[in-house]
Structure formats: C-alpha cells, structure tokens
Design an enzyme around this catalytic site. Sequence first.
Site, PDB file in Angstrom:
ATOM      1  N   CYS A 183       8.595  11.939  29.108  1.00  0.00           N
ATOM      2  CA  CYS A 183       8.419  10.487  29.175  1.00  0.00           C
ATOM      3  C   CYS A 183       8.726   9.849  27.827  1.00  0.00           C
ATOM      4  O   CYS A 183       8.770  10.515  26.799  1.00  0.00           O
ATOM      5  CB  CYS A 183       6.964  10.129  29.537  1.00  0.00           C
ATOM      6  SG  CYS A 183       6.356  10.839  31.075  1.00  0.00           S
ATOM      7  N   ASP A 226      28.256 -13.411  -2.528  1.00  0.00           N
ATOM      8  CA  ASP A 226      28.517 -14.377  -1.460  1.00  0.00           C
ATOM      9  C   ASP A 226      27.917 -15.738  -1.833  1.00  0.00           C
ATOM     10  O   ASP A 226      26.740 -15.821  -2.234  1.00  0.00           O
ATOM     11  CB  ASP A 226      27.910 -13.866  -0.149  1.00  0.00           C
ATOM     12  CG  ASP A 226      28.147 -14.798   1.007  1.00  0.00           C
ATOM     13  OD1 ASP A 226      29.229 -14.718   1.617  1.00  0.00           O
ATOM     14  OD2 ASP A 226      27.249 -15.619   1.296  1.00  0.00           O
TER      15      ASP A 226
END
Length: 497
Positions: free
Chosen positions: A34, A444
């Site tokens: 599971c 940037d």
Amino acid sequence: MHTDTERCVRAVRSKDARFDGWFFTAVLTTRIYCRPSCPVVPPKDRNMTFYPSAAACQQAGFRACKRCRPDSSPGSPEWNHRADLVARAMRLIADGVVDREGVPGLAARLGYSARQVERQLLAELGAGPLALARAQRAQTARLLIETTALPMGDIAFAAGFSSIRTFNDTVREVFALAPGELRARVPKRAAAGTAASGTSGVLSLRLPFRAPLNPDNLFGHLIATGVPGVEEWRDGAYRRTLSLPYGHGIAALTPHPDHIGCRLSLTDLRDLTIAISRCRRLLDLDADPAAIDGQLRADPLLAPLVDKAPGRRVPRTVDEAEFAVRAVLGQQVSTAAARTHAARLVTAYGEPVDDPEGGLTHLFPGPERLASLDPGSLALPRSRRTTLTTLVRHLADGGISLGSGTGWDEARDRLTALPGFGPWTVEVIAMRALGDPDAFLPSDLGIRRSARELGLPHTPAALTARAAAWRPWRAYAVQYLWAVDDHPINSIPGRDA
C-alpha cells in the site's frame, strides 16, 4: 527513507499522504502493498515491512492494494533533486528508455556497463531496470484497461508487453485480478487517481501530486511564454503538442484542487507512458513541497512569500532541446519578442499537426530539422544567430545532450563552452530543461528587483552568498522571488487573484 522503520510506521499510522511515493508498505499477513495514506486500518507494526519502490514490492511477491492503488501514487521526489547514477536511471526508465532500447540502451545513455547499472539499482531500490520497467508497464496497462474500450491485445502491445501471455500473467501477479476482471470493476467505483473516460484516440486521466500545489506561476509561466501553434490556453486548460517516439500527441492540462486533469490525444498508444511522464515533468508534479517550503521558510525574508502562496512548482519542459533553443531566442528580449521568434521557427520548420479541438498547428522543430535553417532568415543579431546555429548543430550531432539521463554539471560545462552562453542562459536551461532544483539566476533583472524590494542583497555575488541557505532548492526560491513582480507569468488568465 524506507530503512527508517520508526518514521515509516508513524507515517502509516497517521495516513500521511506527503509520504506517498517516498516508500511503500508491504503487509506480511495479506501479501498486499500500500501507499502510506491507504484508508484501510493499518496492520500491526510487526506485520509491516517497507520498500523503496512498487517494483521491489512486486518482486518480493506482494500485490497492489485495490483501495489505495499504490502504483499510481506520485513519483518519488528523490529523482528530482539528485544527479547520481540511480536518479538519472530512474528518470530515463520513466521516459520509457528500457522499453524502447532495453537495458543495454539505458546503460549506454548513462555511460556505464549494464552490470553496473543493475547493481546500483538493486542496491538502492531492491529491483533492477527490467523490474522497474515492468512495474511501469503494469500501471500503463491498468490505465488503458480501466479508461478505454480497447481490446486486451491492443492494450498489451500499447503498454509495451512482448506478448499477450506476459501481459495477462503480469496483470494477475501485480493486481491479483485478470485484465477482464479489472475492467469489470470500473463501473462499481470511481477510478481514484486515474481516468474517468476514454474515447477513440483520446484518454482522460488524473495526475496526482503532493499538496499543496500553487498553479498560478506554474500555468501562468507556460501560458505567458507559450509559442503560438505549439501551445495555447483554451477553456481552462493549457494545451500543447508533443513529439513522441512513435508519433505525436496533444496534451491538455487543467489545474484542480486535488489533481491535474490530463487529456491526451495520441497517434500511437505506445507513447502513453512517456506522454504521462513528460506531462508530470513539465508541471513538476513529483516535487515535495513540504521539504522545499520548509527550508525556504527558514529565511525570514522569504517566509512571508511562502506562507502567502505555498507549493510553487518550477515550470519545466516536455522537450529539453526545444527549451534550449527557446532560451537562446529569449536572450535579452521581451517575452513577446521571444514568442514571435519561436513562432517563426515553428511555421518555417515545424511539422504540421491536426487539432480538431483547438488552434494547435505544429510540433516544435527538433535539432535535426533546425540544422538546415538559413541563419540569414533569422531576425536576430549576428551574434545571436551564431549562438543558435552552434547550439542546434551540437544538439543534432550529439555533441551536447540535455536528456533525462544527462549529468547536470556535464551539461553546464558543455553549454558554457558554446559562444553566447552566459550564466543566465546556462542556469535557466539547467532549471527548466535539465530539472536541477538548485539552479539559480542571481543576475536575472526580475530576481534582482524582487530581492531589492524584499531587503535581500541584490548584487549577484551577495545574493548568491545569501542563497546558500536555500540549497538545494534555489530554483524554487526563484519562483517565489519572481512572484513579487506584477508580471503575466505569475497568474492564470481569467483566474481571480
């Protein structure tokens, strides 16, 4: 994590979905495995054992739980932030390399012997490349069984099985049901985590992720930078064309609170697995927001941004070479200008496609097609034309590889050696094409502007020094910093703020 028994038991007892895909719980008494968040009553501690992959569970003789469907849980985030052999191998296996080229092909791409690759995967994941690819084929088979009316023989070969007998045996072994029994169960319950419908040539499915997920910058970035003819925003979905090994496709991706809706139109169903893998990679759906946001919150100047809109992902790409070309076209120009340059390339060199549902017209041209382009036809400065044609030539002849199995540092070194490739271009390719979660863009202009507004250092050197505390998640810090600016990449058109 699967070796930390106490931590795994706590996660299972609390049904903590954040650990889905990190490890799998195998129950010794029922022989079922599971995901940690399985809704059934947890077994006794002594009856639980833990594995790092679904393939390892299957190889040990455990069957997939019919309630929690562990084979369709989000992928392990381990393969996102690591650049070692095992992580690169897992990314290539998810991209279908073993099914198309076999283990020798996988090993060749990684630059190791097949024996070395097998040994490393067995040591860390408890399963070799064939078993991992088999587990992936089983999941693809179940998806097709439950979401289409295709004959089982067609499904077997579409999922990558060599024979119908192997297909039948694998489905029975993994799911404890014959293929026909799997299909018969679908009307009796909702198909959690997968598709709800399948028409001729079109598949609808649900792509799971670890919550939270903030779609604003993720879809906003893809929409704002979308190339006309290749990408579009239509009826609440980001749509784009896909160039795939056996043909082409169109993906439509729609954000929902608990999943991403995905509609795939494929010319060849054998491309289903790789199309899903590329869509998940594009949207960074296997990220671990708890770990990422937790570390970024430790910086008091970033914490308010994270608390305001947690779960930001890094918008990536479905084609690394395509993104590299687009990064060069976007050097020192506006977003609108970059889209215009890319659209011209697409119209001139892209392969036309038919899109009955929208306005997509072409595949983005690959390096082989672009290798024949006339530099004089490009409305770019001469130096930029040289940068583009040199990149395309190296991508076409294999001198530079940006694929899933590429080492991030090696790719950076090769790109840096090309004319016109400065730190910004190299790092944006590392962030969005290579998938390096620690790629950083201190030069940037948007990042520097946001840093100044927040009171962070705003010179590249000083900001890089401050960002050392954000590692290895600096690419995610970039997303939060970009969000400070009022820019179209930070919002979905028509979506309320």
